[in-house]
Design a protein around this motif. Structure first.
Motif, PDB file in Angstrom:
ATOM      1  N   GLU A   1       0.831  -1.213   0.000  1.00 29.58           N
ATOM      2  CA  GLU A   1       0.000   0.000   0.000  1.00 29.58           C
ATOM      3  C   GLU A   1       0.864   1.262   0.000  1.00 29.58           C
ATOM      4  N   HIS A   2       2.007   1.196   0.655  1.00 33.63           N
ATOM      5  CA  HIS A   2       2.919   2.343   0.682  1.00 33.63           C
ATOM      6  C   HIS A   2       3.394   2.684  -0.732  1.00 33.63           C
ATOM      7  N   GLU A   3       3.765   1.669  -1.477  1.00 37.23           N
ATOM      8  CA  GLU A   3       4.191   1.891  -2.858  1.00 37.23           C
ATOM      9  C   GLU A   3       3.027   2.422  -3.696  1.00 37.23           C
ATOM     10  N   ARG A   4       1.849   1.843  -3.486  1.00 33.79           N
ATOM     11  CA  ARG A   4       0.679   2.279  -4.244  1.00 33.79           C
ATOM     12  C   ARG A   4       0.345   3.739  -3.962  1.00 33.79           C
ATOM     13  N   MET A   5       0.324   4.116  -2.680  1.00 35.15           N
ATOM     14  CA  MET A   5       0.011   5.496  -2.311  1.00 35.15           C
ATOM     15  C   MET A   5       0.989   6.480  -2.932  1.00 35.15           C
ATOM     16  N   THR A   6       2.271   6.137  -2.876  1.00 39.60           N
ATOM     17  CA  THR A   6       3.284   7.007  -3.479  1.00 39.60           C
ATOM     18  C   THR A   6       3.031   7.160  -4.974  1.00 39.60           C
ATOM     19  N   GLY A   7       2.638   6.066  -5.618  1.00 40.43           N
ATOM     20  CA  GLY A   7       2.323   6.125  -7.039  1.00 40.43           C
ATOM     21  C   GLY A   7       1.122   7.005  -7.331  1.00 40.43           C
ATOM     22  N   CYS A   8       0.132   6.999  -6.436  1.00 38.91           N
ATOM     23  CA  CYS A   8      -1.038   7.871  -6.617  1.00 38.91           C
ATOM     24  C   CYS A   8      -0.637   9.338  -6.547  1.00 38.91           C
TER      25      CYS A   8
ATOM     26  N   GLU B   1       2.388  10.505  -7.198  1.00 37.41           N
ATOM     27  CA  GLU B   1       3.191  10.768  -8.398  1.00 37.41           C
ATOM     28  C   GLU B   1       2.308  11.017  -9.612  1.00 37.41           C
ATOM     29  N   ALA B   2       1.188  10.302  -9.697  1.00 36.28           N
ATOM     30  CA  ALA B   2       0.308  10.424 -10.854  1.00 36.28           C
ATOM     31  C   ALA B   2      -0.209  11.844 -11.015  1.00 36.28           C
ATOM     32  N   VAL B   3      -0.421  12.554  -9.911  1.00 36.37           N
ATOM     33  CA  VAL B   3      -0.878  13.941  -9.997  1.00 36.37           C
ATOM     34  C   VAL B   3       0.149  14.781 -10.756  1.00 36.37           C
ATOM     35  N   LEU B   4       1.406  14.632 -10.400  1.00 41.50           N
ATOM     36  CA  LEU B   4       2.469  15.401 -11.065  1.00 41.50           C
ATOM     37  C   LEU B   4       2.617  14.983 -12.520  1.00 41.50           C
ATOM     38  N   GLN B   5       2.474  13.705 -12.785  1.00 35.48           N
ATOM     39  CA  GLN B   5       2.596  13.241 -14.167  1.00 35.48           C
ATOM     40  C   GLN B   5       1.483  13.818 -15.031  1.00 35.48           C
ATOM     41  N   ARG B   6       0.246  13.822 -14.518  1.00 32.64           N
ATOM     42  CA  ARG B   6      -0.868  14.372 -15.292  1.00 32.64           C
ATOM     43  C   ARG B   6      -0.682  15.869 -15.532  1.00 32.64           C
ATOM     44  N   LEU B   7      -0.018  16.541 -14.603  1.00 37.54           N
ATOM     45  CA  LEU B   7       0.219  17.983 -14.745  1.00 37.54           C
ATOM     46  C   LEU B   7       1.493  18.293 -15.530  1.00 37.54           C
ATOM     47  N   GLY B   8       2.266  17.251 -15.849  1.00 42.16           N
ATOM     48  CA  GLY B   8       3.495  17.459 -16.605  1.00 42.16           C
ATOM     49  C   GLY B   8       4.584  18.152 -15.807  1.00 42.16           C
ATOM     50  N   LEU B   9       4.644  17.886 -14.508  1.00 36.97           N
ATOM     51  CA  LEU B   9       5.622  18.547 -13.633  1.00 36.97           C
ATOM     52  C   LEU B   9       6.751  17.573 -13.297  1.00 36.97           C
TER      53      LEU B   9
ATOM     54  N   ALA C   1      -6.107  -7.508  16.154  1.00 35.15           N
ATOM     55  CA  ALA C   1      -4.740  -7.004  16.012  1.00 35.15           C
ATOM     56  C   ALA C   1      -4.820  -5.543  15.585  1.00 35.15           C
ATOM     57  N   PHE C   2      -3.707  -4.850  15.734  1.00 39.03           N
ATOM     58  CA  PHE C   2      -3.682  -3.450  15.340  1.00 39.03           C
ATOM     59  C   PHE C   2      -3.541  -3.323  13.824  1.00 39.03           C
ATOM     60  N   VAL C   3      -4.283  -2.364  13.247  1.00 35.97           N
ATOM     61  CA  VAL C   3      -4.124  -2.077  11.824  1.00 35.97           C
ATOM     62  C   VAL C   3      -2.793  -1.372  11.600  1.00 35.97           C
ATOM     63  N   HIS C   4      -2.374  -1.268  10.346  1.00 42.65           N
ATOM     64  CA  HIS C   4      -1.272  -0.407   9.967  1.00 42.65           C
ATOM     65  C   HIS C   4      -1.863   0.846   9.323  1.00 42.65           C
ATOM     66  N   THR C   5      -1.268   1.995   9.602  1.00 45.04           N
ATOM     67  CA  THR C   5      -1.758   3.258   9.050  1.00 45.04           C
ATOM     68  C   THR C   5      -0.702   3.862   8.136  1.00 45.04           C
ATOM     69  N   LEU C   6      -1.188   4.481   7.061  1.00 47.41           N
ATOM     70  CA  LEU C   6      -0.310   5.158   6.099  1.00 47.41           C
ATOM     71  C   LEU C   6      -0.930   6.501   5.752  1.00 47.41           C
ATOM     72  N   ASN C   7      -0.083   7.478   5.472  1.00 47.88           N
ATOM     73  CA  ASN C   7      -0.583   8.782   5.073  1.00 47.88           C
ATOM     74  C   ASN C   7       0.360   9.419   4.073  1.00 47.88           C
ATOM     75  N   GLY C   8      -0.191  10.277   3.226  1.00 43.83           N
ATOM     76  CA  GLY C   8       0.633  10.968   2.241  1.00 43.83           C
ATOM     77  C   GLY C   8      -0.088  12.167   1.669  1.00 43.83           C
ATOM     78  N   SER C   9       0.676  13.128   1.186  1.00 49.82           N
ATOM     79  CA  SER C   9       0.096  14.294   0.521  1.00 49.82           C
ATOM     80  C   SER C   9      -0.186  13.933  -0.923  1.00 49.82           C
ATOM     81  N   GLY C  10      -1.409  14.253  -1.340  1.00 50.15           N
ATOM     82  CA  GLY C  10      -1.718  13.888  -2.712  1.00 50.15           C
ATOM     83  C   GLY C  10      -2.331  14.980  -3.585  1.00 50.15           C
ATOM     84  N   LEU C  11      -1.897  16.238  -3.546  1.00 48.68           N
ATOM     85  CA  LEU C  11      -0.612  16.756  -3.046  1.00 48.68           C
ATOM     86  C   LEU C  11      -0.860  17.991  -2.177  1.00 48.68           C
ATOM     87  N   ALA C  12       0.244  18.627  -1.742  1.00 51.61           N
ATOM     88  CA  ALA C  12       0.159  19.952  -1.144  1.00 51.61           C
ATOM     89  C   ALA C  12      -0.247  20.928  -2.246  1.00 51.61           C
TER      90      ALA C  12
END
Length: 426
Positions: A296-303, A305-313, A375-386
């Motif tokens: 999920e960490h890799e997937r989130m980072t890819g999401c 990244e996709a914003v920047l790719q669509r914007l051509g940045l 059991a405890f879940v794992h949590t992930l967070n990321g800016s998508g984007l600032a």
């Protein structure tokens, strides 16, 4: 929060993990607090067992017609002792939890060691930085030329580290946020949420900003906190709950204002919009099982990244070192966008896997399929984007010789067909 059972079982490994963070050993102190807590709890159990024995003796005595008053007195004293021990146990538990709450998450095995950002490792780059036939301007100069970015007016209203955007530039900021939300919800499966921007102590403690980083936050007169990021309310949606494993991963996104005191940023990025007290951000949060979190960490980072790719940045992705990683993270990827006016890459997103660190603080659990245990879940967070920093990147990468700014193709549907930001468009 860290798992005291793991510390108890592997104190040397725990101290070594703290050492990677630049901290001294802490296992001895924690295990002393833990041992004291466990000894008191054992004493409570002994007192309860003794009272059970007394109760049986009282029953037998009454059945025989014997005087059991002394035994009843002993029961009364036993209850008083148990009550006192329970207070001691709560105090011991609080002392242990307070000590654990001050400690950061331990870094994942593949996180590079190092004291600061100089030890971060670049993983990949995307896009080619633009080449201009004129000197590239920074965003604040571009915004001033457009007459749509006013720091002086913001200063009169609120003080330093604020900005007033107006006209098509204000619309561009709104367009960016809407574009990001549409992308994350329609293509990447995130559920849009409109959360509170004011939260209680428990929420900010749960995600790790309290107690250690209170000076970085704004607090209201009634004791609530202005959110530094939507990570706080979004992650706390799971606080105190038990999710079914089949429901995981849960994915949330929100566009909110974020508020940060920037207490440790005196003298840093005082010019322009890079570092402000109030800014807009689209946040991504995922709740997963432990087995899902790395993927999920890799997937989130890819999401993100996709914003920047669509914007051509153009951008690059780096993995943060142990010394540059946030308090709650076990591993973090930073995405850094190219800013032609500064001639360098600047952070526009951090995507972090926090493991079960935050979940332990907020009591967020799941029930594995076929199991009665939780059991405890794992949590992930990321800016998508600032959003503000993305606006900066658009201004600098799409600037033109006459001071105007071309609108990226992905944003034109959100701009009513406007293709260029120019002073006469204000």
């Amino acid at each position: 929060m860290l798992d005291i059972k793991w510390i108890r079982d592997a104190p040397a490994a725990f101290d070594a993990a703290l050492g990677r963070r630049g901290l001294g050993p802490a296992s001895a102190r924690l295990l002393t607090l833990d041992q004291n807590r466990r000894q008191i709890l054992t004493r409570v159990q002994e007192v309860q067992a003794q009272r059970n024995t007394l109760a049986k003796a009282i029953g037998r005595g009454k059945a025989k017609g014997e005087d059991v008053s002394s035994l009843l007195d002993e029961v009364g004293r036993s209850k008083e002792l148990e009550a006192a021990l329970e207070i001691e146990a709560r105090d011991a538990e609080a002392a242990l939890n307070d000590a654990l709450a001050e400690l950061p998450n331990v870094p994942a095995a593949d996180v590079p060691d190092g004291p600061d950002e100089q030890a971060n490792q670049e993983l990949r780059r995307w896009g080619t930085p633009p080449s201009f036939a004129f000197p590239a301007k920074e965003h604040d100069e571009i915004g001033a030329g457009l007459k749509m970015m006013d720091f002086d007016a913001a200063g009169r209203i609120a003080g330093s580290r604020f900005v007033v955007l107006s006209g098509p530039l204000a619309r561009l900021e709104r367009a960016l946020a809407a574009f990001m939300l549409d992308l994350h919800t329609r293509e990447f499966g995130y559920r849009e949420v409109s959360p509170p921007a004011l939260v209680r102590d428990e929420a900010v403690f749960g995600t790790g900003q309290l107690p250690k980083f209170a000076e970085d936050l704004f607090r209201t007169t009634d004791g609530r906190w202005l959110i530094p990021t939507a990570e706080v309310p979004l992650t706390n949606l799971a606080a105190g709950t038990i999710q079914d494993e089949a429901a995981l991963p849960l994915r949330f996104t929100a566009m909110t204002w974020c508020f940060r005191a920037e207490a440790g940023a005196a003298g840093k990025d005082t010019r322009g919009m890079i570092r402000q007290h109030q800014f807009t951000k689209v946040e991504l949060v995922s709740l997963t099982s432990p087995e899902q979190s790395a993927t999920e960490h890799e997937r989130m980072t890819g999401c993100a990244e996709a914003v920047l790719q669509r914007l051509g940045l153009p951008y690059r992705v780096v993995v943060l070192s142990t010394g540059d990683m946030g308090f709650s993270a076990t591993k973090t990827y930073d995405i850094e966008v190219w800013l032609p006016g500064q001639g360098r890459y600047r952070e526009i997103s951090s995507c972090s896997n926090c493991g079960d660190f935050q979940a332990r603080r907020m009591g967020a659990r799941y029930r594995p399929a076929g199991s009665k245990q939780t059991a405890f879940v794992h949590t992930l967070n990321g800016s998508g984007l600032a959003v503000g920093r993305t606006l900066i990147a658009v201004l600098e990468n799409y600037q033109q010789a006459d001071g105007s700014v071309a609108v990226p193709a992905a944003l034109k549907p959100y701009m009513g067909g406007l293709e260029v930001l120019a002073p006469d468009a204000a």
